[in-house]
Scaffold this motif. Sequence first.
Motif, PDB file in Angstrom:
ATOM      1  N   GLU A  98     -57.710 -66.824  21.044  1.00  0.00           N
ATOM      2  CA  GLU A  98     -57.769 -68.285  20.935  1.00  0.00           C
ATOM      3  C   GLU A  98     -57.124 -68.992  22.128  1.00  0.00           C
ATOM      4  OE1 GLU A  98     -59.575 -69.682  18.638  1.00  0.00           O
ATOM      5  OE2 GLU A  98     -59.974 -67.714  17.759  1.00  0.00           O
ATOM      6  N   ARG A  99     -57.065 -68.315  23.255  1.00  0.00           N
ATOM      7  CA  ARG A  99     -56.532 -68.914  24.472  1.00  0.00           C
ATOM      8  C   ARG A  99     -57.431 -68.538  25.639  1.00  0.00           C
ATOM      9  NH1 ARG A  99     -51.147 -70.600  23.804  1.00  0.00           N
ATOM     10  NH2 ARG A  99     -50.517 -70.255  25.967  1.00  0.00           N
ATOM     11  N   THR A 100     -57.331 -69.313  26.721  1.00  0.00           N
ATOM     12  CA  THR A 100     -58.117 -69.044  27.913  1.00  0.00           C
ATOM     13  C   THR A 100     -57.206 -69.129  29.125  1.00  0.00           C
ATOM     14  OG1 THR A 100     -60.108 -69.672  29.146  1.00  0.00           O
ATOM     15  CG2 THR A 100     -58.759 -71.460  28.291  1.00  0.00           C
ATOM     16  N   ALA A 135     -50.921 -80.168  27.529  1.00  0.00           N
ATOM     17  CA  ALA A 135     -50.752 -78.872  26.867  1.00  0.00           C
ATOM     18  C   ALA A 135     -49.291 -78.715  26.489  1.00  0.00           C
ATOM     19  CB  ALA A 135     -51.193 -77.731  27.775  1.00  0.00           C
ATOM     20  N   PRO A 169     -54.591 -72.950  25.161  1.00  0.00           N
ATOM     21  CA  PRO A 169     -55.721 -73.107  24.249  1.00  0.00           C
ATOM     22  C   PRO A 169     -56.898 -73.793  24.949  1.00  0.00           C
ATOM     23  CG  PRO A 169     -53.670 -73.777  23.199  1.00  0.00           C
ATOM     24  CD  PRO A 169     -53.367 -73.588  24.648  1.00  0.00           C
ATOM     25  N   PRO A 170     -58.136 -73.481  24.565  1.00  0.00           N
ATOM     26  CA  PRO A 170     -59.313 -74.088  25.201  1.00  0.00           C
ATOM     27  C   PRO A 170     -59.292 -75.619  25.148  1.00  0.00           C
ATOM     28  CG  PRO A 170     -59.970 -72.225  23.869  1.00  0.00           C
ATOM     29  CD  PRO A 170     -58.516 -72.452  23.576  1.00  0.00           C
ATOM     30  N   LYS A 171     -58.830 -76.191  24.048  1.00  0.00           N
ATOM     31  CA  LYS A 171     -58.770 -77.651  23.923  1.00  0.00           C
ATOM     32  C   LYS A 171     -57.887 -78.248  25.013  1.00  0.00           C
ATOM     33  CE  LYS A 171     -57.382 -81.328  20.725  1.00  0.00           C
ATOM     34  NZ  LYS A 171     -56.815 -81.616  19.373  1.00  0.00           N
ATOM     35  N   ASP A 172     -56.735 -77.611  25.265  1.00  0.00           N
ATOM     36  CA  ASP A 172     -55.829 -78.110  26.302  1.00  0.00           C
ATOM     37  C   ASP A 172     -56.427 -77.905  27.695  1.00  0.00           C
ATOM     38  OD1 ASP A 172     -54.124 -78.680  24.233  1.00  0.00           O
ATOM     39  OD2 ASP A 172     -52.834 -76.933  24.554  1.00  0.00           O
ATOM     40  N   LEU A 174     -59.550 -78.028  28.496  1.00  0.00           N
ATOM     41  CA  LEU A 174     -60.541 -79.086  28.706  1.00  0.00           C
ATOM     42  C   LEU A 174     -59.859 -80.404  29.044  1.00  0.00           C
ATOM     43  CD1 LEU A 174     -63.029 -78.262  25.805  1.00  0.00           C
ATOM     44  CD2 LEU A 174     -63.415 -77.966  28.255  1.00  0.00           C
ATOM     45  N   ALA A 175     -58.714 -80.676  28.420  1.00  0.00           N
ATOM     46  CA  ALA A 175     -57.975 -81.905  28.718  1.00  0.00           C
ATOM     47  C   ALA A 175     -57.492 -81.907  30.162  1.00  0.00           C
ATOM     48  CB  ALA A 175     -56.796 -82.049  27.757  1.00  0.00           C
ATOM     49  N   GLN A 178     -60.342 -82.644  32.677  1.00  0.00           N
ATOM     50  CA  GLN A 178     -60.761 -84.043  32.725  1.00  0.00           C
ATOM     51  C   GLN A 178     -59.913 -84.894  33.654  1.00  0.00           C
ATOM     52  OE1 GLN A 178     -60.728 -85.293  28.621  1.00  0.00           O
ATOM     53  NE2 GLN A 178     -62.648 -84.247  28.134  1.00  0.00           N
TER      54      GLN A 178
END
Length: 206
Positions: A98-100, A135, A169-172, A174-175, A178
Amino acid sequence: MRRIIVAVCCGCAVWMALQCVMATVATRYVAVAAKDIARGDVIVTGDVSMREVPDSAALRDAVDDVGAAAGMIAQSSIASGTPVFHAMLARRPTVGPERTSMTIALSSSPDELVVGDTVRLVTASDGDGEYRVLAEHATVLDVPERAEDDGLLSGAAGDRSMAVTFALPPKDALAVLQVQEHAPVLAVAVGAAGDGGMGDEWGRRP
């Protein structure tokens, strides 16, 4: 001749007494630094060697196998001849589920970052002097050999000397994507006391 024989016998008696005393002192083998090891260095087999020392409760956490230290990361500087303790070492981090992994050009100097550190990544918030968290927990996977910067905020996006690879995490991730092309990204301590974790620039593993 009698005097010589007496002197020799006395010397042998003292030597035998010392051997008896030494035999009663428990010893153990511990790993010691064979050379100066800098904080953040990845330890290789030749960096440590085994040495027999008197046993002590203070050595309970000492590394007792060269292989156990090889491949680990020094979390503090270790002087040559100093026993190596497990608390001084950390495993090289992995990305994990669940991390990248992501390489980020920081606007803060990465010189003090060490592989395995956990930091918070922040950026400016709409020009109002506040910051926005990108993050909460980003783990350092790789740092540049040397940062060629003039100050804490002199880095620019795309500057490879400031680029640090993180696991997050992928969400972070992507943030960060951006904002990193048009806004500064800073690495900040996690959980610094007194100011909500934002007082120190760098964070050790919490």
